[in-house]
Motif scaffolding. Structure first.
Motif, PDB file in Angstrom:
ATOM      1  N   ARG A   1       0.488   5.513  -5.381  1.00 20.04           N
ATOM      2  CA  ARG A   1       0.221   4.445  -4.392  1.00 20.04           C
ATOM      3  C   ARG A   1      -1.244   4.491  -3.946  1.00 20.04           C
ATOM      4  O   ARG A   1      -1.888   3.457  -3.805  1.00 20.04           O
ATOM      5  CB  ARG A   1       1.123   4.628  -3.160  1.00 20.04           C
ATOM      6  N   ILE A   2      -1.731   5.709  -3.701  1.00 17.98           N
ATOM      7  CA  ILE A   2      -3.119   5.878  -3.255  1.00 17.98           C
ATOM      8  C   ILE A   2      -4.067   5.332  -4.337  1.00 17.98           C
ATOM      9  O   ILE A   2      -5.041   4.647  -4.027  1.00 17.98           O
ATOM     10  CB  ILE A   2      -3.429   7.376  -2.964  1.00 17.98           C
ATOM     11  N   ALA A   3      -3.732   5.617  -5.588  1.00 14.70           N
ATOM     12  CA  ALA A   3      -4.571   5.149  -6.701  1.00 14.70           C
ATOM     13  C   ALA A   3      -4.591   3.619  -6.762  1.00 14.70           C
ATOM     14  O   ALA A   3      -5.543   3.027  -7.248  1.00 14.70           O
ATOM     15  CB  ALA A   3      -4.066   5.728  -8.017  1.00 14.70           C
ATOM     16  N   ARG A   4      -3.536   2.988  -6.231  1.00 18.40           N
ATOM     17  CA  ARG A   4      -3.495   1.507  -6.204  1.00 18.40           C
ATOM     18  C   ARG A   4      -4.176   0.941  -4.954  1.00 18.40           C
ATOM     19  O   ARG A   4      -4.149  -0.254  -4.721  1.00 18.40           O
ATOM     20  CB  ARG A   4      -2.039   1.018  -6.258  1.00 18.40           C
ATOM     21  N   GLY A   5      -4.710   1.829  -4.110  1.00 19.37           N
ATOM     22  CA  GLY A   5      -5.470   1.341  -2.957  1.00 19.37           C
ATOM     23  C   GLY A   5      -4.800   1.569  -1.616  1.00 19.37           C
ATOM     24  O   GLY A   5      -5.353   1.199  -0.572  1.00 19.37           O
ATOM     25  N   GLU A   6      -3.586   2.176  -1.607  1.00 16.99           N
ATOM     26  CA  GLU A   6      -2.957   2.452  -0.309  1.00 16.99           C
ATOM     27  C   GLU A   6      -3.603   3.698   0.300  1.00 16.99           C
ATOM     28  O   GLU A   6      -4.252   4.477  -0.381  1.00 16.99           O
ATOM     29  CB  GLU A   6      -1.439   2.634  -0.487  1.00 16.99           C
ATOM     30  N   ARG A   7      -3.385   3.846   1.590  1.00 14.60           N
ATOM     31  CA  ARG A   7      -4.005   4.935   2.347  1.00 14.60           C
ATOM     32  C   ARG A   7      -2.898   5.642   3.117  1.00 14.60           C
ATOM     33  O   ARG A   7      -2.023   4.977   3.682  1.00 14.60           O
ATOM     34  CB  ARG A   7      -4.993   4.275   3.316  1.00 14.60           C
ATOM     35  N   GLN A   8      -2.937   6.968   3.172  1.00 16.92           N
ATOM     36  CA  GLN A   8      -1.917   7.665   3.966  1.00 16.92           C
ATOM     37  C   GLN A   8      -2.218   7.504   5.447  1.00 16.92           C
ATOM     38  O   GLN A   8      -3.363   7.712   5.873  1.00 16.92           O
ATOM     39  CB  GLN A   8      -1.818   9.149   3.605  1.00 16.92           C
ATOM     40  N   VAL A   9      -1.223   7.114   6.205  1.00 21.28           N
ATOM     41  CA  VAL A   9      -1.429   6.887   7.636  1.00 21.28           C
ATOM     42  C   VAL A   9      -0.535   7.788   8.497  1.00 21.28           C
ATOM     43  O   VAL A   9      -0.546   7.667   9.716  1.00 21.28           O
ATOM     44  CB  VAL A   9      -1.192   5.404   8.023  1.00 21.28           C
ATOM     45  N   GLY A  10       0.213   8.670   7.870  1.00 19.92           N
ATOM     46  CA  GLY A  10       1.034   9.552   8.664  1.00 19.92           C
ATOM     47  C   GLY A  10       2.140  10.218   7.888  1.00 19.92           C
ATOM     48  O   GLY A  10       2.092  10.313   6.653  1.00 19.92           O
ATOM     49  N   MET A  11       3.132  10.664   8.658  1.00 19.16           N
ATOM     50  CA  MET A  11       4.216  11.461   8.107  1.00 19.16           C
ATOM     51  C   MET A  11       5.508  11.061   8.800  1.00 19.16           C
ATOM     52  O   MET A  11       5.492  10.665   9.963  1.00 19.16           O
ATOM     53  CB  MET A  11       3.885  12.927   8.401  1.00 19.16           C
ATOM     54  N   LYS A  12       6.608  11.149   8.077  1.00 16.56           N
ATOM     55  CA  LYS A  12       7.916  10.871   8.678  1.00 16.56           C
ATOM     56  C   LYS A  12       8.798  12.095   8.580  1.00 16.56           C
ATOM     57  O   LYS A  12       8.766  12.819   7.588  1.00 16.56           O
ATOM     58  CB  LYS A  12       8.591   9.708   7.966  1.00 16.56           C
TER      59      LYS A  12
END
Ligand code: OOG
Ligand code: MG
Length: 255
Positions: free
Chosen positions: A46-57
């Protein structure tokens, strides 16, 4: 030994196409370490597609959730901005396989948090808290899985919405919760259902973050886990979570 990247791709493809797959454990033997490695690799896609980690569940932090799913160990997953649902927004039903929702509490962090901390130290890192809903969607057929399977599947994480943020300067350990569909209550509970105090979920998150060597970052959101059992969504439903003193948040799932 499982091929981490192949399995991560299988789960990532299932999530993107909203098509259920068989549990990984039906064909390969997975350890918990493998499962978290698969989760990490699928999020890296997902990150490679441009998403960014915004947290944890966090997952399985209440008895209601453990009983509903028949699993009793706490688990965690990664949140990206691609999973964010706008407060009051609309999402299409066909983006998901068999979506469910559960009422949660969200923490917004103001400083880095990692390792063994006390609830008071964890609270010191919290900028604000908000009412939240998690949209979970297992990529496995029939929403059935082992603990390793669900961890590999990013702990069913699929979407989340948060309401207005509040300074955490009051006692939020036992606030009433109502989850409603089209204005009618479908689940009621209390923030106390989350480990008797949702801050304990944040303490556990900090410990998991240390194990993964991925500290919780300032600006990140930590979802404390479902306070009640999850409810299956039907197309054309307006979902709302109201928490005493925290207000409401919600969204509509379009037919
Ligand atoms: C696994 C995720 C659990 C929670 O809040 O307990 C979870 C599932 O129930 O599909 O998100
Ligand atoms: Mg949850």
């Amino acid at each position: 030994m499982a091929d981490i990247h192949t399995l991560a791709q299988r789960l990532d493809d299932a999530a993107r196409s909203a098509k259920a797959i068989a549990q990984l454990s039906s064909s390969v033997r997975l350890t918990m370490e493998d499962a978290y490695a698969i989760q990490r690799a699928s999020i890296q896609r997902r990150i490679a597609r441009g998403e960014r980690q915004v947290g944890m569940k966090m997952g399985f932090t209440s008895r209601a959730k453990m009983i509903q799913m028949g699993l009793s160990d706490m688990i965690w997953g990664r949140l990206t901005d691609g999973m964010l649902i706008e407060d009051g927004g609309v999402v299409p039903f066909n983006r998901y396989v068999h979506p469910r929702v559960e009422p949660e509490v969200a923490f917004l962090l103001k400083s880095k948090l990692v390792g063994t901390v006390t609830p008071l130290q964890a609270l010191g890192c919290v900028e604000a808290i908000a009412p939240a809903i998690e949209l979970i969607d297992s990529r496995y057929e029939n929403f059935k899985f082992s603990l390793e399977d669900v961890v590999a599947d990013n702990s069913s994480s699929s979407g989340f919405v948060t309401g207005g943020w509040h300074k955490p300067d009051f006692d939020f350990t036992n606030l009433g919760i109502v989850l409603s569909f089209n204005g009618a209550a479908v689940q009621v509970g209390s923030t106390a259902a989350i480990l008797a105090n949702p801050l304990r979920s944040l303490v556990a998150a900090a410990r998991f973050a240390a194990q993964a060597d991925e500290p919780l970052q300032p600006g990140w959101i930590v979802m404390a886990g479902g306070a009640t059992a999850a409810e299956a969504l039907r197309p054309g439903t307006w979902v709302e979570c109201e928490i005493q003193q925290l207000g409401r948040t919600g969204f509509t799932i379009r037919a």
